[in-house]
Design a protein around this motif. Structure first.
Motif, PDB file in Angstrom:
ATOM      1  N   ASN A  19       0.727  -1.209   0.029  1.00  0.00           N
ATOM      2  CA  ASN A  19       0.056  -0.123  -0.030  1.00  0.00           C
ATOM      3  C   ASN A  19       0.800   1.451   0.065  1.00  0.00           C
ATOM      4  OD1 ASN A  19      -3.107  -0.496   0.496  1.00  0.00           O
ATOM      5  ND2 ASN A  19      -1.914  -2.085   1.861  1.00  0.00           N
ATOM      6  N   THR A  20       2.138   0.910  -0.175  1.00  0.00           N
ATOM      7  CA  THR A  20       2.880   2.278  -0.412  1.00  0.00           C
ATOM      8  C   THR A  20       3.906   2.530  -1.552  1.00  0.00           C
ATOM      9  OG1 THR A  20       4.653   1.075   0.738  1.00  0.00           O
ATOM     10  CG2 THR A  20       3.425   2.275   2.260  1.00  0.00           C
ATOM     11  N   ASN A  79      -5.191   9.206   0.429  1.00  0.00           N
ATOM     12  CA  ASN A  79      -4.997   8.797   1.815  1.00  0.00           C
ATOM     13  C   ASN A  79      -4.350   7.396   2.160  1.00  0.00           C
ATOM     14  OD1 ASN A  79      -5.784  11.385   2.943  1.00  0.00           O
ATOM     15  ND2 ASN A  79      -7.946  10.547   2.877  1.00  0.00           N
ATOM     16  N   ASN A 120      -3.106   3.937   3.750  1.00  0.00           N
ATOM     17  CA  ASN A 120      -3.740   2.944   4.670  1.00  0.00           C
ATOM     18  C   ASN A 120      -3.174   3.075   6.199  1.00  0.00           C
ATOM     19  OD1 ASN A 120      -4.702   0.491   5.670  1.00  0.00           O
ATOM     20  ND2 ASN A 120      -4.786  -0.510   3.957  1.00  0.00           N
ATOM     21  N   ALA A 129      -2.826  -0.418   7.955  1.00  0.00           N
ATOM     22  CA  ALA A 129      -1.614  -1.178   7.813  1.00  0.00           C
ATOM     23  C   ALA A 129      -0.314  -0.555   8.377  1.00  0.00           C
ATOM     24  CB  ALA A 129      -1.428  -1.152   6.234  1.00  0.00           C
ATOM     25  N   GLN A 180       1.923   8.127   2.644  1.00  0.00           N
ATOM     26  CA  GLN A 180       2.701   6.823   2.746  1.00  0.00           C
ATOM     27  C   GLN A 180       3.395   6.860   1.537  1.00  0.00           C
ATOM     28  OE1 GLN A 180       0.447   3.300   4.071  1.00  0.00           O
ATOM     29  NE2 GLN A 180      -0.372   4.442   5.891  1.00  0.00           N
TER      30      GLN A 180
END
Length: 370
Positions: free
Chosen positions: A93-94, A151, A153, A156, A212
């Motif tokens: 997620n990054t 935005n 996560n 996570a 992130q």
């Protein structure tokens, strides 16, 4: 008899209740000293394989494993699986600035400035176009929205932070109890993994924290952390008797592997240098490091003979010599591999090493959980 008194020493064991009496004192209070002088530890240190495979030793190991070590091991394995899962989800997620600049064709300042437009004006300006002014965009294209900052996560991130904190507590406890003996190969790699994860979690700016996005160095640390985490998880799974398949990695195994690897690297470096001299006009051999990578690819079976030796774009300057050297490379590497796979003293090394890691793992788990 009790030394110095002449009286019979009282047994610390109560025959009626079948338990140890409360007044009993430990003969050895230092857990590390107990581990060092334990007969099974001495068997491992002196490589007494026949004693490690003795039915009495096996029965003792199985009894300790079934009594409590298996539960400690499974709990630690579950925690490590959660940590690996958290790290994998976070990295999924990054993104990093290098990828964003290539994918989105915008700088870091434009990306961060775009957040204001997307979050504030996008609902009323979906089809406007982006015109660059200085370091920030003034309007947004609908296609560009797919690349824009979203935005991060948060779940996570918090999950990974929590698991990293738990791993730090466990490793701190192990270091406190094992002291210098903590720094085995697996534990040293674990320390590196935790350090890389901490570097990954440090926000280097407000924009990075909200969305992130990682700096290039952080992203590379994250990739190495994921690699180490999965390798250590696979290694721990291999320590579980039900899933044990590979030969355990011990100090003796590493020494033996290092010897073999040194010969392989010498051969590869030799042929890489020779082909660099002969085929330096080709991009695959234009430099020594590039030639080394190409030789490793050859070693793995991707020879691509036509592309290298029969290409019309790059005709060989010395075709006879180049082909002769190629045949020499294939013959030498094939002979080396056949010699390596033939029965050798490594066979006895494998049998002597198999029983040792489980014993040392038992002692470590017993000491760290006490």
């Amino acid at each position: 008899m009790s030394p110095g008194t002449g009286k019979a020493a009282k047994s610390p064991y109560d025959e009626e209740s079948k338990t140890v009496v409360k007044e009993a004192k430990q003969f050895i209070s230092d857990g590390l000293e107990w581990k060092r002088i334990h007969p099974v530890s001495i068997m491992v240190q002196l490589h007494r394989t026949h004693l490690l495979h003795h039915p009495l030793t096996k029965a003792w190991l199985v009894d300790k494993w079934n009594l409590y070590i298996s539960y400690v091991f499974l709990v630690l394995l579950f925690i490590e699986m959660l940590f690996v899962t958290a790290l994998t989800i976070f990295m999924t997620n990054t993104d990093d600035w290098a990828h964003i600049e290539r994918k989105c064709n915008m700088t870091k300042n434009q990306f961060c400035g775009l957040s204001t437009v997307l979050l504030g004006n996008f609902s009323t300006a979906e089809n406007t176009s982006l015109q660059e002014e200085g370091d920030g965009p003034v309007a947004v294209d609908g296609e560009l929205y797919k690349c824009g900052p979203m935005n991060g996560n948060v779940g996570a991130l918090l999950f990974l932070m929590m698991m990293t904190f738990i791993i730090l507590l466990l490793e701190g406890n192990n270091l406190y109890r094992l002291k210098c003996e903590y720094f085995s190969m697996d534990n040293s790699l674990k320390v590196v993994e935790v350090i890389l994860t901490i570097i990954l979690l440090i926000p280097l700016g407000e924009c990075e924290f909200h969305y992130q996005v990682l700096h290039e160095q952080q992203w590379q640390c994250g990739i190495l952390a994921v690699l180490l985490a999965w390798l250590l998880l696979i290694s721990r799974l291999n320590q579980l008797p039900v899933f044990s398949v590979f030969m355990p990695i011990t100090t003796s195994f590493i020494k033996s592997f290092a010897k073999v690897l040194s010969y392989i690297l010498l051969l590869l470096a030799l042929f890489a240098y020779i082909f660099h001299l002969v085929l330096s006009d080709q991009s695959a051999f234009i430099s020594m490091p590039q030639a080394m990578v190409k030789i490793i690819v050859w070693l793995l079976g991707d020879l691509a003979y036509d592309d290298t030796f029969l290409s019309s774009d790059h005709p060989l300057v010395y075709p006879a010599l180049a082909n002769f050297l190629f045949v020499m490379f294939v013959t030498t590497i094939s002979g080396f591999i056949v010699n390596l796979l033939s029965p050798s003293p490594q066979k006895s090394l494998r049998t002597s090493e198999n029983a040792q890691p489980s014993t040392m793992q038992l002692h470590r788990a017993s000491l760290c959980s006490s």
